[in-house]
Design a protein around this motif. Structure first.
Motif, PDB file in Angstrom:
ATOM      1  N   MET A   1       5.878 -33.435   7.329  1.00 34.86           N
ATOM      2  CA  MET A   1       4.633 -34.628   7.396  1.00 34.86           C
ATOM      3  C   MET A   1       3.875 -34.662   8.648  1.00 34.86           C
ATOM      4  SD  MET A   1       3.465 -36.899   5.496  1.00 34.86           S
ATOM      5  CE  MET A   1       2.945 -38.651   5.757  1.00 34.86           C
ATOM      6  N   LEU A   4       1.252 -32.100   8.459  1.00 35.22           N
ATOM      7  CA  LEU A   4      -0.030 -32.240   7.702  1.00 35.22           C
ATOM      8  C   LEU A   4      -0.905 -33.190   8.600  1.00 35.22           C
ATOM      9  CD1 LEU A   4      -1.586 -32.420   5.064  1.00 35.22           C
ATOM     10  CD2 LEU A   4      -0.130 -34.543   4.308  1.00 35.22           C
ATOM     11  N   LEU A   8      -4.917 -32.455   9.781  1.00 29.41           N
ATOM     12  CA  LEU A   8      -5.810 -33.492   9.538  1.00 29.41           C
ATOM     13  C   LEU A   8      -6.294 -33.956  10.754  1.00 29.41           C
ATOM     14  CD1 LEU A   8      -4.240 -35.302   6.601  1.00 29.41           C
ATOM     15  CD2 LEU A   8      -6.011 -33.666   6.479  1.00 29.41           C
TER      16      LEU A   8
END
Length: 161
Positions: A1, A4, A8
């Motif tokens: 997580m 990610l 981003l």
């Protein structure tokens, strides 16, 4: 997580910084800063990497724990990659990783959170030292065959006459 979120967030931060800094100082100066930091960062990473390699060699020759020099080398390598990546945020993180105090603090932070269960410098002990470690060694015997009369045979083509 977390990976990610980093994939981003980092480009969004870089785009925002490019727009803000480019608007304040202009496109030419922004591009010049990006190129100069890449060149300066690569040379600093190279010199710091040479120092880390020397420390790693010393730890091997002194038979001491090579964990810290290896971690410093990995952080310097990562810093070099960040400095070659265009952007102000990645440059800031890359330059900070080239500071030995920051690397030491990051190493201590990670060392406190990693628990090593065991450490070994050799493979598992063998019961018979004559047995090979892997399965790719074939034990065999050989016998020398005495030469035969070569006058009655033709050469095979693989040998010279």
């Amino acid at each position: 997580m977390w990976l990610l979120i980093a994939f981003l967030a980092v480009p969004l931060i870089e785009i925002t910084l490019f727009i803000q800094i480019g608007g304040a100082i202009g496109l030419g100066w922004t591009l010049a800063i990006v190129v100069i930091t890449a060149i300066l960062g690569a040379s600093l990473a190279r010199s710091q990497g040479a120092i880390a390699m020397g420390q790693l060699r010393n730890s091997f020759s002194d038979m001491s724990d090579p964990t810290e020099p290896l971690a410093h080398g990995a952080m310097i390598l990562f810093a070099g990659a960040l400095l070659l990546t265009p952007g102000f945020f990645t440059d800031a993180v890359g330059f900070s990783l080239l500071i030995p105090g920051v690397r030491k603090a990051a190493f201590e932070f990670l060392r406190a959170r990693v628990n090593v269960q065991s450490f070994s410098t050799h493979g598992s002990p063998r019961t018979d030292p004559r047995q090979p470690r892997g399965g790719d060694v074939i034990d065999g015997d050989y016998h020398e065959i005495p030469p035969t009369d070569q006058g009655s045979q033709k050469p095979s083509g693989w040998t010279k006459e």
